[in-house]
Scaffold this active site. Structure first.
Site, PDB file in Angstrom:
ATOM      1  N   ASP A  82       0.815  -1.216   0.000  1.00  0.00           N
ATOM      2  CA  ASP A  82       0.000   0.000   0.000  1.00  0.00           C
ATOM      3  C   ASP A  82       0.852   1.271   0.000  1.00  0.00           C
ATOM      4  O   ASP A  82       2.070   1.230   0.181  1.00  0.00           O
ATOM      5  CB  ASP A  82      -0.971   0.002   1.193  1.00  0.00           C
ATOM      6  N   ASN A  96      -8.055  -2.637  13.987  1.00  0.00           N
ATOM      7  CA  ASN A  96      -9.432  -2.934  13.576  1.00  0.00           C
ATOM      8  C   ASN A  96      -9.489  -4.102  12.594  1.00  0.00           C
ATOM      9  O   ASN A  96     -10.499  -4.318  11.934  1.00  0.00           O
ATOM     10  CB  ASN A  96     -10.082  -1.681  12.955  1.00  0.00           C
ATOM     11  N   HIS A 115      -7.560  -4.469   9.895  1.00  0.00           N
ATOM     12  CA  HIS A 115      -7.210  -4.191   8.498  1.00  0.00           C
ATOM     13  C   HIS A 115      -5.901  -4.877   8.122  1.00  0.00           C
ATOM     14  O   HIS A 115      -5.008  -5.058   8.943  1.00  0.00           O
ATOM     15  CB  HIS A 115      -7.227  -2.693   8.172  1.00  0.00           C
ATOM     16  N   GLU A 124      -9.875  -1.660   4.985  1.00  0.00           N
ATOM     17  CA  GLU A 124     -10.581  -1.357   6.215  1.00  0.00           C
ATOM     18  C   GLU A 124     -11.826  -2.241   6.358  1.00  0.00           C
ATOM     19  O   GLU A 124     -12.293  -2.827   5.379  1.00  0.00           O
ATOM     20  CB  GLU A 124     -11.006   0.128   6.204  1.00  0.00           C
TER      21      GLU A 124
HETATM   22  C1  GLP Z   1      -0.732   0.303   8.655  1.00  0.00           C
HETATM   23  C2  GLP Z   1      -0.375  -0.402   7.332  1.00  0.00           C
HETATM   24  C3  GLP Z   1      -0.557  -1.889   7.453  1.00  0.00           C
HETATM   25  C4  GLP Z   1       0.050  -2.306   8.766  1.00  0.00           C
HETATM   26  C5  GLP Z   1      -0.816  -1.824   9.895  1.00  0.00           C
HETATM   27  C6  GLP Z   1      -0.233  -2.065  11.277  1.00  0.00           C
HETATM   28  O1  GLP Z   1      -1.739   1.227   8.543  1.00  0.00           O
HETATM   29  N1  GLP Z   1      -1.088   0.051   6.182  1.00  0.00           N
HETATM   30  O2  GLP Z   1       0.036  -2.535   6.346  1.00  0.00           O
HETATM   31  O3  GLP Z   1       0.113  -3.710   8.848  1.00  0.00           O
HETATM   32  O4  GLP Z   1      -1.171  -0.483   9.715  1.00  0.00           O
HETATM   33  O5  GLP Z   1       0.814  -1.197  11.546  1.00  0.00           O
HETATM   34  P1  GLP Z   1       1.809  -1.344  12.742  1.00  0.00           P
HETATM   35  O6  GLP Z   1       2.713  -2.485  12.368  1.00  0.00           O
HETATM   36  O7  GLP Z   1       2.531  -0.049  12.826  1.00  0.00           O
HETATM   37  O8  GLP Z   1       0.997  -1.661  13.937  1.00  0.00           O
END
Ligand code: GLP
Length: 243
Positions: free
Chosen positions: A67, A136, A138, A143
């Site tokens: 992403d 959440n 995702h 989402e």
């Molecule tokens: C972000 C990314 C995801 C990631 C998630 C968790 O928004 N788009 O790909 O896995 O949130 O992030 P973190 O590893 O900082 O908890």
């Protein structure tokens, strides 16, 4: 789902790095799906170290990131382009032309989405996709409520996601409202998936992912239906799962 119990964040990162290194050593032209966020930072450090020690080469590897924010230029230090170059690509021998991220600054974003899916297919599909999980549920930036059937697309970020990611920005006002993300269908087409989960704040999400119903309201639950998923989680993240 295969669940591997890691002692802590470093152990999780090392276990994941070893799997990716084995994959690349067995198939030097592997296609890897990569993720951003805090969770894979340790994995990337371990990979850089293994590369520097001569244990692996990425010269024939192709990568596709999950992403990117919409509206940030590639050199913006909050963009995922910047993150990946800074934390991984600039330190290993990957051909930068083979390190792909969606372009969130493209003039035609719909075209960018379909080109991204085509590029993944032309590369032969993703061999191993690294995933983190949002609080959440995702994955990527899919989402809650995102149809499982969807491929790379533009998303409106949940307010909770903007809040969670605000820690990387000067202020929440600077967090983009949209992102471009590989869809659930794109992710499910990966031949193998490694999901990394660390910390007690993710324990509830991990328990829901493993034991909850498969529902678009909790996107990561779809992973129950993938034939080759390995979850590498540390003890804190596993605290709400029974043995
Ligand atoms: C972000 C990314 C995801 C990631 C998630 C968790 O928004 N788009 O790909 O896995 O949130 O992030 P973190 O590893 O900082 O908890």
């Amino acid at each position: 789902m295969n669940i591997i119990k890691a002692e802590n964040y470093k152990d999780m990162s090392q276990l994941a790095a070893q799997k990716l290194i084995n994959q690349v050593n067995e198939k030097p032209d592997s296609v890897l799906g990569l993720a951003t966020g805090s969770t894979p930072e340790g994995l990337y450090k371990e990979i850089i170290q293994a590369y520097k020690e001569g244990n692996v080469s990425f010269k024939d590897v192709t990568t596709f990131n999950l992403d990117e924010y919409v509206g940030l230029t590639k050199d913006n230090n909050q963009s995922y382009h910047y993150y990946m170059h800074h934390l991984l690509f600039d330190h290993i021998d990957i051909n930068s032309g083979q390190a792909n991220l969606p372009n969130g600054d493209a003039s035609d974003l719909q075209e960018e989405c379909s080109q991204y899916d085509n590029a993944i297919q032309q590369a032969g599909g993703v061999d191993i996709q690294i995933l983190g999980i949002g609080l959440n549920g995702h994955i990527g930036f899919n989402e809650p409520g995102t149809p499982f059937s969807i491929q790379t697309h533009i998303v409106d970020l949940d307010e909770s996601t903007r809040q969670a990611n605000a820690r990387f920005f000067d202020s929440i006002d600077n967090v983009p409202f949209q992102a471009i993300t590989m869809g659930i269908d794109s992710i499910m087409q990966s031949k193998g998936i490694i999901l990394l989960v660390s910390g007690s704040q993710k324990a509830e999400a991990l328990a829901k992912l493993v034991n909850g119903p498969v529902t678009e309201d909790f996107p990561a639950s779809i992973l129950q239906e993938h034939a080759n998923v390995t979850i590498i989680a540390d003890q804190d993240a596993l605290s709400e799962l029974s043995e």
